[in-house]
Design an enzyme around this catalytic site. Structure first.
Site, PDB file in Angstrom:
ATOM      1  N   GLY A  90       0.829  -1.214   0.000  1.00 61.03           N
ATOM      2  CA  GLY A  90       0.000   0.000   0.000  1.00 61.03           C
ATOM      3  C   GLY A  90       0.850   1.246   0.000  1.00 61.03           C
ATOM      4  N   LYS A 113       4.087  12.211  -3.182  1.00 67.20           N
ATOM      5  CA  LYS A 113       4.952  11.097  -2.760  1.00 67.20           C
ATOM      6  C   LYS A 113       5.988  11.655  -1.791  1.00 67.20           C
ATOM      7  CE  LYS A 113       7.835   7.423  -4.780  1.00 67.20           C
ATOM      8  NZ  LYS A 113       8.284   6.814  -6.044  1.00 67.20           N
ATOM      9  N   GLY A 126       7.509   7.373   5.939  1.00 65.25           N
ATOM     10  CA  GLY A 126       6.546   8.041   5.057  1.00 65.25           C
ATOM     11  C   GLY A 126       7.142   9.175   4.245  1.00 65.25           C
ATOM     12  N   ARG A 176       3.213  13.602  -8.205  1.00 69.49           N
ATOM     13  CA  ARG A 176       3.240  12.647  -9.310  1.00 69.49           C
ATOM     14  C   ARG A 176       1.874  12.622  -9.988  1.00 69.49           C
ATOM     15  NH1 ARG A 176       5.511   6.621  -8.357  1.00 69.49           N
ATOM     16  NH2 ARG A 176       3.764   6.412  -6.932  1.00 69.49           N
ATOM     17  N   ASP A 252       3.926  -4.825  -7.554  1.00 70.03           N
ATOM     18  CA  ASP A 252       3.378  -3.565  -7.028  1.00 70.03           C
ATOM     19  C   ASP A 252       3.944  -2.362  -7.784  1.00 70.03           C
ATOM     20  OD1 ASP A 252       5.705  -4.649  -5.562  1.00 70.03           O
ATOM     21  OD2 ASP A 252       5.731  -2.680  -4.615  1.00 70.03           O
ATOM     22  N   ASN A 253       4.935  -2.589  -8.619  1.00 72.08           N
ATOM     23  CA  ASN A 253       5.481  -1.500  -9.431  1.00 72.08           C
ATOM     24  C   ASN A 253       5.102  -1.676 -10.904  1.00 72.08           C
ATOM     25  OD1 ASN A 253       6.661  -0.475  -7.126  1.00 72.08           O
ATOM     26  ND2 ASN A 253       8.644  -1.414  -7.517  1.00 72.08           N
ATOM     27  N   ASP A 262       6.969   4.041 -10.593  1.00 75.19           N
ATOM     28  CA  ASP A 262       7.850   3.792  -9.453  1.00 75.19           C
ATOM     29  C   ASP A 262       9.316   3.728  -9.861  1.00 75.19           C
ATOM     30  OD1 ASP A 262       5.742   3.973  -7.799  1.00 75.19           O
ATOM     31  OD2 ASP A 262       5.917   1.991  -6.904  1.00 75.19           O
TER      32      ASP A 262
HETATM   33  P1  AMP Z   1       8.932   1.223  -3.454  1.00 74.76           P
HETATM   34  O1  AMP Z   1      10.205   0.480  -3.259  1.00 74.76           O
HETATM   35  O2  AMP Z   1       9.074   2.717  -3.404  1.00 74.76           O
HETATM   36  O3  AMP Z   1       8.158   0.771  -4.646  1.00 74.76           O
HETATM   37  O4  AMP Z   1       8.064   0.885  -2.164  1.00 74.76           O
HETATM   38  C1  AMP Z   1       7.664  -0.410  -1.774  1.00 74.76           C
HETATM   39  C2  AMP Z   1       6.729  -0.292  -0.597  1.00 74.76           C
HETATM   40  O5  AMP Z   1       7.402   0.287   0.530  1.00 74.76           O
HETATM   41  C3  AMP Z   1       5.514   0.582  -0.825  1.00 74.76           C
HETATM   42  O6  AMP Z   1       4.458   0.040  -0.088  1.00 74.76           O
HETATM   43  C4  AMP Z   1       5.952   1.904  -0.259  1.00 74.76           C
HETATM   44  O7  AMP Z   1       4.859   2.712   0.112  1.00 74.76           O
HETATM   45  C5  AMP Z   1       6.757   1.482   0.940  1.00 74.76           C
HETATM   46  N1  AMP Z   1       7.757   2.487   1.334  1.00 74.76           N
HETATM   47  C6  AMP Z   1       8.897   2.784   0.673  1.00 74.76           C
HETATM   48  N2  AMP Z   1       9.568   3.753   1.323  1.00 74.76           N
HETATM   49  C7  AMP Z   1       8.852   4.079   2.420  1.00 74.76           C
HETATM   50  C8  AMP Z   1       9.024   5.014   3.489  1.00 74.76           C
HETATM   51  N3  AMP Z   1      10.090   5.807   3.570  1.00 74.76           N
HETATM   52  N4  AMP Z   1       8.056   5.064   4.423  1.00 74.76           N
HETATM   53  C9  AMP Z   1       6.977   4.266   4.361  1.00 74.76           C
HETATM   54  N5  AMP Z   1       6.770   3.363   3.393  1.00 74.76           N
HETATM   55  C10 AMP Z   1       7.684   3.266   2.425  1.00 74.76           C
HETATM   56 MG    MG Z   2       6.474   0.860  -5.432  1.00 75.58          MG
END
Ligand code: AMP
Ligand code: MG
Length: 498
Positions: A90, A113, A126, A176, A252-253, A262
């Site tokens: 999520g 983002k 976050g 984004r 998820d990407n 992503d």
């Molecule tokens: P990503 O690698 O950016 O595609 O993220 C994979 C998952 O990790 C997604 O659910 C993101 O929302 C979560 N995520 C990545 N970085 C953070 C962060 N700094 N804080 C909270 N969730 C994160």
């Molecule tokens: Mg992602």
């Protein structure tokens, strides 16, 4: 009186049931400062750039204020990460502000983002660091300029707050824009919970939003899957044609709309080799350049699994249909790739040996560490002037290897009709619309990010962003933005930065 930025919001995702998301707003930041605004994109969205750049606009782009009509939410999704299923991912650091219908009638998500924690944050903060945000801005906008389906970047705001990663870094928020943020993993979220009704509602939403012609098909869900497969095949073929490595092709990407989404440790090839991997976390090379079509099929198979109950009440029939549609991937991918290779090689007509001609060039490039972008770019000049071969052969460790291939290419070109007489354009001109001179080369991207983060100097970022707006339009001139890295400039690893 305060002037508010009016986003013409119409939020279809927020009308889906509550279990599709968590409703919450972005978390305000300390000292928002606008680092970059994409004026042309703002205008495309029907937004006024002046107002967006005003203090009120910047507060909205930072997540410190909500624009009227915004219904902020974090979307729920799951995903296979490097082959392992994670049921609860999520939006852990993103907030969907809402959707606007743009000037051409297309519905677009506006998402922040790096906008603070959500119920999906797990252990994350976050937030996003400025480096990865600028990286996503540069590369997504370069992809758009190259004509490749992608999410877009509207703005970068620095937060005035530090984010702690391996070191302490400046924080930033990216705005984004996407035709949606629905992923293969969004379907998996409901399927994993046995929520077939959720899968059906999501599929109906996706059909209405992205594949409206599937609605009138005899089997709309089958038509949906068939169309998603074809769009992914086209997308990945187009990555291969510009040397783009996504780097984290987790489900998820993977956008259901067929957009590149992503941008993490993604990168463009300098020297061509199908085994190229930049991502520091991709130890097995799962997402290597040459693996991308295979991985896309694997991801689409995961999507198919979620759709089986909708395809037919008869499991055997559902499975057979899904297999059929998946079987369409490779033929479509090969067709798009070959059409692209013909354009890259200046071939207007079709010949059965064209695929081998292109493959043999790529093999020769791989064996000779030839620069992917410049080899093709310089072929444009060489097509009209054999003296220009010098510029191409210099790119090959063993120049005669290029000469042997070029002799074959010239024999093939000799079979072509005269392009000016037949098609009204020169071969070189046609090739330059298929072979960019400028791509976001890793060393240039790193330099731009280092200057912005280290010295608060956004000059190199602005210059690079400007150069990448017109990747094809170089009038045959190469400049610092086309040059491959010198040995000491080479970048070997890219990072997610999360
Ligand atoms: P990503 O690698 O950016 O595609 O993220 C994979 C998952 O990790 C997604 O659910 C993101 O929302 C979560 N995520 C990545 N970085 C953070 C962060 N700094 N804080 C909270 N969730 C994160
Ligand atoms: Mg992602």
């Amino acid at each position: 009186m305060t002037v508010d930025v009016s986003f013409p919001f119409d939020n279809s995702y927020a009308r889906l049931p509550e279990r599709f998301y968590a409703r919450l707003g972005p978390t305000p930041v300390a000292r928002p400062r606008l680092a970059r605004l994409n004026h042309p994109l703002a205008l495309e969205l029907g937004l006024d750039p002046e107002t967006l750049a005003s203090p009120v606009g910047v507060e909205i782009l930072a997540g410190n204020r909500l624009a009227p009509g915004s219904e902020p939410l974090a979307q729920a999704y799951s995903g296979h990460q490097f082959g392992n299923f994670v049921p609860s991912l999520g939006d852990g650091r993103a907030i969907l502000l809402g959707e606007v219908v743009d000037r051409t009638g297309n519905r677009r998500d506006i998402q922040l983002k790096g906008s603070g924690p959500t119920p999906f944050s797990r252990n994350g903060d976050g937030r996003a660091a400025l480096g990865p945000v600028l990286r996503e801005y540069l590369i997504s906008e370069a992809m758009a300029a190259l004509g490749i389906p992608t999410t877009r970047s509207l703005a970068v705001v620095t937060t005035g707050e530090p984010v702690v990663r391996e070191t302490v870094l400046p924080g930033a928020v990216l705005t984004r824009v996407a035709s949606s943020h629905i992923r293969v993993g969004t379907f998996q979220f409901f399927a994993a919970r046995g929520d077939i009704e959720g899968v059906r509602l999501l599929a109906d939403h996706v059909i209405a939003r992205h594949y409206p012609d599937a609605a009138s098909a005899e089997q709309p869900y089958r038509a949906l899957f068939e169309r998603v497969v074809l769009r992914q095949a086209d997308l990945v073929a187009r990555w291969m044609l510009v040397g783009f490595i996504h780097g984290v092709m987790n489900t998820d990407n993977t956008s259901i709309a067929g957009e590149t989404i992503d941008y993490g440790p993604c990168a463009f090839l300098d020297a061509y080799h199908p085994g190229t991997v930049f991502s520091s976390i991709d130890h097995q090379g799962r997402y290597a350049f040459g693996n991308q079509p295979r991985i896309a099929i694997w991801n689409l198979a995961r999507l198919a699994e979620t759709l089986l109950p909708l395809l037919s009440e008869e499991p055997e029939t559902a499975l057979a249909w899904a297999r059929d549609a998946l079987g369409d991937f490779l033929p479509r991918f090969s067709q798009t790739l070959l059409a692209g290779h013909r354009r890259k090689l200046g071939l207007f007509t079709e010949h059965p040996e064209d695929a081998a001609l292109a493959d043999d060039l790529l093999e020769t490039m791989a064996a000779n560490q030839a620069d992917f972008t410049l080899t093709f770019h310089r072929l444009g000049r060489a097509a009209e002037d054999p003296d220009a071969d010098a510029g191409v052969r210099r790119l090959f460790a063993d120049p005669p290897a290029y000469d042997r291939w070029a002799a074959r290419w010239r024999r093939r070109l000799a079979d072509e009709p005269d392009p000016v007489a037949r098609y009204g354009r020169t071969r070189r001109n046609a090739m330059e619309t298929a072979n960019p001179a400028r791509i976001p080369r890793n060393h240039l991207v790193e330099h731009a990010l280092d200057a912005a983060m280290g010295d608060d100097d956004f000059g190199p970022f602005e210059d690079l962003a400007a150069a990448l707006r017109a990747p094809y339009d170089d009038q045959g001139v190469e400049d610092v933005f086309s040059d491959p890295p010198r040995p000491e400039q080479r970048v070997f690893y890219t990072f997610c930065g999360t």
